[in-house]
Every structure is written in C-alpha cells, then in structure tokens.
Write a protein that holds these residues in place. Structure first.
Motif, short mmCIF file in Angstrom:
data_model
loop_
_atom_site.label_atom_id
_atom_site.label_comp_id
_atom_site.label_asym_id
_atom_site.label_seq_id
_atom_site.Cartn_x
_atom_site.Cartn_y
_atom_site.Cartn_z
N GLU A 165 0.80 -1.22 0.00
CA GLU A 165 0.00 0.00 0.00
C GLU A 165 0.83 1.27 0.00
N ALA A 166 2.10 1.18 0.36
CA ALA A 166 2.97 2.35 0.39
C ALA A 166 3.37 2.75 -1.02
N THR A 167 3.67 4.04 -1.21
CA THR A 167 4.23 4.50 -2.48
C THR A 167 5.60 3.85 -2.66
N LEU A 168 5.82 3.28 -3.83
CA LEU A 168 7.05 2.54 -4.10
C LEU A 168 8.08 3.43 -4.80
N ILE A 169 9.31 3.35 -4.36
CA ILE A 169 10.39 4.17 -4.91
C ILE A 169 11.46 3.26 -5.50
N PHE A 170 11.71 3.43 -6.80
CA PHE A 170 12.72 2.63 -7.49
C PHE A 170 13.77 3.54 -8.11
N TYR A 171 14.98 3.04 -8.25
CA TYR A 171 16.01 3.67 -9.07
C TYR A 171 16.14 2.85 -10.36
N GLU A 172 16.42 3.52 -11.47
CA GLU A 172 16.59 2.80 -12.72
C GLU A 172 17.46 3.60 -13.67
N SER A 173 18.20 2.88 -14.50
CA SER A 173 19.03 3.53 -15.50
C SER A 173 18.15 3.98 -16.66
N PRO A 174 18.51 5.05 -17.36
CA PRO A 174 17.64 5.56 -18.43
C PRO A 174 17.40 4.57 -19.56
N HIS A 175 18.39 3.73 -19.90
CA HIS A 175 18.20 2.81 -21.02
C HIS A 175 17.35 1.60 -20.66
N ARG A 176 17.09 1.37 -19.37
CA ARG A 176 16.21 0.28 -18.96
C ARG A 176 14.85 0.77 -18.47
N LEU A 177 14.69 2.08 -18.36
CA LEU A 177 13.48 2.64 -17.75
C LEU A 177 12.22 2.25 -18.50
N LYS A 178 12.22 2.36 -19.82
CA LYS A 178 11.02 2.08 -20.61
C LYS A 178 10.52 0.66 -20.35
N GLN A 179 11.41 -0.32 -20.41
CA GLN A 179 11.01 -1.70 -20.21
C GLN A 179 10.56 -1.95 -18.78
N THR A 180 11.21 -1.30 -17.82
CA THR A 180 10.82 -1.47 -16.42
C THR A 180 9.41 -0.94 -16.17
N VAL A 181 9.11 0.25 -16.70
CA VAL A 181 7.76 0.82 -16.55
C VAL A 181 6.73 -0.11 -17.19
N LYS A 182 7.05 -0.66 -18.33
CA LYS A 182 6.14 -1.57 -19.03
C LYS A 182 5.90 -2.83 -18.19
N THR A 183 6.96 -3.38 -17.62
CA THR A 183 6.82 -4.58 -16.81
C THR A 183 6.00 -4.30 -15.56
N ILE A 184 6.22 -3.16 -14.94
CA ILE A 184 5.44 -2.79 -13.75
C ILE A 184 3.96 -2.68 -14.12
N SER A 185 3.66 -2.09 -15.27
CA SER A 185 2.27 -1.94 -15.69
C SER A 185 1.62 -3.29 -15.93
N GLU A 186 2.39 -4.25 -16.44
CA GLU A 186 1.86 -5.59 -16.69
C GLU A 186 1.55 -6.31 -15.40
N VAL A 187 2.32 -6.04 -14.35
CA VAL A 187 2.13 -6.72 -13.07
C VAL A 187 1.13 -5.97 -12.18
N PHE A 188 1.24 -4.64 -12.13
CA PHE A 188 0.42 -3.84 -11.21
C PHE A 188 -0.91 -3.40 -11.80
N GLY A 189 -0.98 -3.23 -13.12
CA GLY A 189 -2.13 -2.57 -13.71
C GLY A 189 -1.80 -1.09 -13.91
N ASN A 190 -2.81 -0.32 -14.27
CA ASN A 190 -2.56 1.07 -14.69
C ASN A 190 -2.65 2.07 -13.54
#
Length: 293
Positions: A165-190
């Motif tokens: 339930e807490a706001t989640l804080i991640f660090y990510e490199s710019p060249h992996r960010l797009k895929q990470t956001v996509k994967t999070i959306s697939e797991v968490f929803g929108n």
C-alpha cells in the motif's frame, strides 16, 4: 544489546562518519559535511577520482582510500584497524547517502561489531527528495532501489510488491526505464506513477501520469540522466493489467523486438494477436501512411 553514545564519553577508537554528497547540485553540500571531510584523517570513497573533484571544489586536502563492491572484503578490515587505532574516517559514495544503493554497508556492520561509533550526517538522498515533489502520497513509502535487470526476475519481484500500500520508490538507468515501466504496468495494472530525472540539476524534469501514459511517452521519447521512478501503492482494488490491445500496433511490435524477437516475426505475431492483416501492422510499425484517395 549495544548502546552507542556518539558524542559523549571517552573512547579509544576513532569514529566512522557517514557523509552524504550532492546528487547533482554542489550547493547541497552542508557546512558540517565539508568540515567533517576536512578534519578526518581519511576518506573512504566509492570512486576516488569522482570524490577528488568534490574535494577540489571545496579545497579539501584529506587523503582517500577506495571502498567499493570489488574490494570491500580486503578494504574493510584495513579501515577497521585504522579506526581501532584512533583515526577518524569519513565514508562517502559517488552521490547521496552512503550505503543506499551504493557500497559501504559492510564497513558499518564491521564497525558496530567492533564497538566503533558510527555517526550518520543528514543530507541529500534522491528517493525522498523526488517523492515529496512527485504528488504521490509521501506516507507511507517503500524504498526499493534497483530492481533485477532480467524481465522474468523483475516480474517475480514485482509480484511480491503488488499489494504493497505504500508509495514505491525505485532507481533505474535511463536505457532500462522504458522496459521497467512496461513490466510494472503488466504486473500492477494502470496506476499513477512519476519519473524524475536529473534531480537537482539544470535539466531536472518530472513526468507525471499513469503507467500506460508513461509507457507510451517513453516509447516515443527516450530520456537521459539519472532516474527515480515512483509508483502509487495498492489502493485495495484489483486493477486490470494493461493488455497489448491498450498499446498502439507500433508499441506492441517494439515490445517484442525489445525482448529479442526479429521485427518481421514480431509484426506477424502482433497481426495474429489483433486478428488483422500483417500489412496493416507493417505500415503502422514503419509509419507508412496510406495513399490519399
């Protein structure tokens, strides 16, 4: 049970000072941090070359020893011995707080075990600095840091965080960010999410929107610089994961290509998934406009 009195009482050993360094803007260096780096006998640095630039800027002449993920097993005992001999040591990472997504925790643990005082100075940390300007709920928050790099390992880890339930804080490199956001959306929803890049620097930028909107934006607009990604916590309602149909045809092909599938094979797969002709997907992927009537 162990009790540490940081500034009172007599002690034979030196003190380990954990000194934060700027995450971009050198004006964020505190007076206390500068004075500590000047007065200790030694600075344990993640990268001595990077730290030397900071020391030169503030005219600090204290000597350094490297302490990083490749040498900590040999270096930590050396530093503990110096501390036991009464020398004061400051530990710094390349940016921000030591031990947060950076090496150094092993030295802290070794000092505590040897009854050597460990004193932490307050200062810059990217996660909380970005969070309070994100617009997402600052309390409670869950700092995770860097997710695993491989998609299947990343998805597995995100599944354990899905109902947090807490706001989640991640660090990510710019060249992996797009895929990470996509994967999070697939797991968490929108959910709502925020990307902050180049924090405290002249090109500081916040991207606020849903995970779907961020996925769409990042597909067309690659970004550069250090990135902090914050995602709203679980609100108690089961979200519907983003399906391929919510992405454009081009984005669906790009997602498959990112996973290592050749473009022609990806185009064929997307056409089958959407039950449309392969030529339609081909034109969408290559942005070929239909001829005017």
């Amino acid at each position: 049970m162990q009790k540490q009195s940081s500034f009172k009482g007599k002690q034979l050993s030196g003190t380990l000072y954990l000194v934060p360094t700027p995450i971009g803007n050198l004006q964020d260096m505190t007076y206390r941090a500068v004075e500590t780096l000047r007065t200790v006998e030694l600075i344990a640095s993640e990268d001595t070359r990077n730290t030397q630039k900071l020391l030169n800027h503030f005219e600090i002449t204290t000597s350094q020893k490297s302490l990083h993920e490749h040498n900590f097993k040999e270096r930590v005992p050396e530093l503990v011995t110096l501390l036991e001999q009464g020398k004061n040591i400051a530990q710094v990472s390349d940016a921000g707080m030591p031990s947060i997504s950076d090496p150094g925790h092993e030295l802290v643990v070794a000092c505590i075990k040897a009854n050597i005082p460990v004193v932490s100075l307050p200062g810059p940390t990217a996660g909380l600095t970005a969070l309070i300007a994100s617009g997402l709920s600052p309390q409670p928050n869950y700092f995770y840091g860097f997710l695993p790099r491989k998609k299947n390992e990343q998805a597995k880890e995100l599944t354990t965080l899905k109902n947090e339930e807490a706001t989640l804080i991640f660090y990510e490199s710019p060249h992996r960010l797009k895929q990470t956001v996509k994967t999070i959306s697939e797991v968490f929803g929108n959910r709502q999410a925020v990307v902050c890049r180049e924090l405290t620097k002249v090109h500081e930028e916040y991207l606020r929107g849903t995970l779907a909107e961020l996925t769409d934006y990042l597909s067309e607009n690659p970004i550069k610089g250090e990135c902090c990604l914050m995602v709203a916590g679980f609100d108690g309602l089961e979200a519907t994961p983003i399906t391929p149909s919510e992405l454009t045809l081009k984005q669906q092909v790009q997602a498959l290509v990112t996973e290592g599938i050749k473009p022609n094979a990806a185009i064929k797969t997307v056409a089958q998934n959407n039950q449309i002709k392969k030529q339609v997907v081909y034109k969408a992927y290559h942005e070929i406009e239909a001829p005017a009537e």
